[in-house]
Design a protein around this motif. Structure first.
Motif, PDB file in Angstrom:
ATOM      1  N   ASP A  28       0.792  -1.228   0.000  1.00 19.68           N
ATOM      2  CA  ASP A  28       0.000   0.000   0.000  1.00 19.68           C
ATOM      3  C   ASP A  28       0.827   1.283   0.000  1.00 19.68           C
ATOM      4  O   ASP A  28       0.293   2.362  -0.267  1.00 19.68           O
ATOM      5  N   TYR A  29       2.126   1.169   0.331  1.00 15.23           N
ATOM      6  CA  TYR A  29       2.958   2.355   0.458  1.00 15.23           C
ATOM      7  C   TYR A  29       4.281   2.191  -0.282  1.00 15.23           C
ATOM      8  O   TYR A  29       4.866   1.107  -0.290  1.00 15.23           O
ATOM      9  N   LYS A  47       4.728   6.755   1.514  1.00 16.61           N
ATOM     10  CA  LYS A  47       3.941   7.443   0.495  1.00 16.61           C
ATOM     11  C   LYS A  47       2.836   6.511   0.020  1.00 16.61           C
ATOM     12  O   LYS A  47       3.107   5.448  -0.548  1.00 16.61           O
ATOM     13  N   ALA A  48       1.596   6.911   0.280  1.00 18.05           N
ATOM     14  CA  ALA A  48       0.447   6.091  -0.098  1.00 18.05           C
ATOM     15  C   ALA A  48       0.411   5.920  -1.611  1.00 18.05           C
ATOM     16  O   ALA A  48       0.535   6.886  -2.357  1.00 18.05           O
ATOM     17  N   LYS A  49       0.269   4.671  -2.058  1.00 18.23           N
ATOM     18  CA  LYS A  49       0.149   4.404  -3.487  1.00 18.23           C
ATOM     19  C   LYS A  49      -1.215   4.852  -4.006  1.00 18.23           C
ATOM     20  O   LYS A  49      -1.362   5.161  -5.181  1.00 18.23           O
ATOM     21  N   ASP A  50      -2.196   4.903  -3.131  1.00 13.57           N
ATOM     22  CA  ASP A  50      -3.537   5.394  -3.444  1.00 13.57           C
ATOM     23  C   ASP A  50      -3.657   6.783  -2.813  1.00 13.57           C
ATOM     24  O   ASP A  50      -3.593   6.922  -1.590  1.00 13.57           O
ATOM     25  N   THR A  54      -3.780   8.066   3.484  1.00 16.81           N
ATOM     26  CA  THR A  54      -2.869   8.978   4.170  1.00 16.81           C
ATOM     27  C   THR A  54      -1.416   8.574   3.948  1.00 16.81           C
ATOM     28  O   THR A  54      -1.075   7.395   4.023  1.00 16.81           O
ATOM     29  N   SER A  55      -0.559   9.564   3.694  1.00 18.02           N
ATOM     30  CA  SER A  55       0.892   9.358   3.652  1.00 18.02           C
ATOM     31  C   SER A  55       1.477   9.838   4.970  1.00 18.02           C
ATOM     32  O   SER A  55       0.879  10.670   5.674  1.00 18.02           O
ATOM     33  N   PHE A  56       2.666   9.320   5.313  1.00 16.98           N
ATOM     34  CA  PHE A  56       3.304   9.661   6.584  1.00 16.98           C
ATOM     35  C   PHE A  56       4.752  10.067   6.345  1.00 16.98           C
ATOM     36  O   PHE A  56       5.458   9.428   5.567  1.00 16.98           O
ATOM     37  N   LEU A  94       4.170  14.789  -2.107  1.00 16.44           N
ATOM     38  CA  LEU A  94       3.116  13.966  -1.527  1.00 16.44           C
ATOM     39  C   LEU A  94       1.773  14.637  -1.759  1.00 16.44           C
ATOM     40  O   LEU A  94       1.636  15.840  -1.584  1.00 16.44           O
ATOM     41  N   LYS A  95       0.796  13.848  -2.150  1.00 12.41           N
ATOM     42  CA  LYS A  95      -0.537  14.379  -2.415  1.00 12.41           C
ATOM     43  C   LYS A  95      -1.511  13.788  -1.411  1.00 12.41           C
ATOM     44  O   LYS A  95      -1.281  12.734  -0.850  1.00 12.41           O
ATOM     45  N   GLY A  96      -2.619  14.496  -1.220  1.00  9.84           N
ATOM     46  CA  GLY A  96      -3.631  14.024  -0.289  1.00  9.84           C
ATOM     47  C   GLY A  96      -3.239  14.315   1.152  1.00  9.84           C
ATOM     48  O   GLY A  96      -2.417  15.176   1.439  1.00  9.84           O
ATOM     49  N   LYS A  97      -3.843  13.577   2.044  1.00 12.88           N
ATOM     50  CA  LYS A  97      -3.610  13.763   3.478  1.00 12.88           C
ATOM     51  C   LYS A  97      -2.211  13.273   3.854  1.00 12.88           C
ATOM     52  O   LYS A  97      -1.797  12.191   3.454  1.00 12.88           O
TER      53      LYS A  97
END
Length: 117
Positions: A28-29, A47-50, A54-56, A94-97
């Motif tokens: 997933d990351y 980094k979230a693949k989707d 959420t990425s961290f 990084l995109k998204g949350k």
């Protein structure tokens, strides 16, 4: 096998332990470690693949000296870790949350702070 606090004496040893634990998340990351990014070099990025997930961004710190006010020192250093993530723009691309995590340890004492971008 669980490492002892005596095995985790420096920032790098803690970083390697956390990196190893995160490898099972590779479905997933994208797991990024010590990449030159922004104005510095990150410790660990998940980094979230989707982009809907959420990425961290994790920054590790090790408190080198025993201090009388250990709890305050750990707290201050975890705040510094989060500020380092922001100042050096480790979240670049990084995109998204995104969650910034500052993780500080000294022996058996740990302090974790997180902040959402």
């Amino acid at each position: 096998m669980i490492p002892s606090c005596h095995d985790l004496e420096k920032e790098n040893s803690y970083h390697m332990m956390m990196l190893g634990m995160c490898l099972c998340l590779d479905k997933d990351y994208e797991i990024i470690s010590n990449r030159e990014v922004g104005k510095g070099r990150d410790d660990l990025i998940l980094k979230a693949k989707d982009e809907k997930k959420t990425s961290f961004v994790l920054e590790f710190k090790y408190l080198k000296k025993d201090k009388k006010a250990l709890e305050k020192a750990l707290d201050d250093l975890s705040n510094k870790a989060i500020q380092q993530i922001k100042d050096n723009k480790y979240d670049y691309g990084l995109k998204g949350k995104v969650i910034y995590i500052g993780l500080v340890h000294h022996g058996k004492d740990v302090n974790i702070k997180w902040e959402e971008k």
